[in-house]
Scaffold this motif. Sequence first.
Motif, short mmCIF file in Angstrom:
data_model
loop_
_atom_site.label_atom_id
_atom_site.label_comp_id
_atom_site.label_asym_id
_atom_site.label_seq_id
_atom_site.Cartn_x
_atom_site.Cartn_y
_atom_site.Cartn_z
N UNK A 1 58.42 46.49 98.13
CA UNK A 1 56.98 46.51 97.90
C UNK A 1 56.50 45.12 97.48
N UNK A 2 55.40 44.70 98.02
CA UNK A 2 54.85 43.39 97.74
C UNK A 2 55.05 42.42 98.89
N UNK A 3 56.01 42.66 99.73
CA UNK A 3 56.27 41.81 100.88
C UNK A 3 55.92 42.51 102.19
#
Length: 77
Positions: A31-33
């Motif tokens: 998550x986040x990428x």
Amino acid sequence: MSESSDRNCVVNHTLDWRHLIEEIAGPLPPHGEQDRWFARAARACGLSIRQVESLWRGECKMRQFYIGVKVLSAAEK
């Protein structure tokens, strides 16, 4: 099968869009990428990021045939 039954046969083939997108862009990152990952898949397919995300999340109803063709073509490369 007789010839008449062959004509009435319906083939139902469901594609695994998540698997195809992972073939194109690699495994889903943490998550986040994910934004960059969806962008990479979209560039490879020639689609918008939103179209790829819709396929991934199962939101796209595939009313536009060209979306599926582009994903399948990119997955073959």
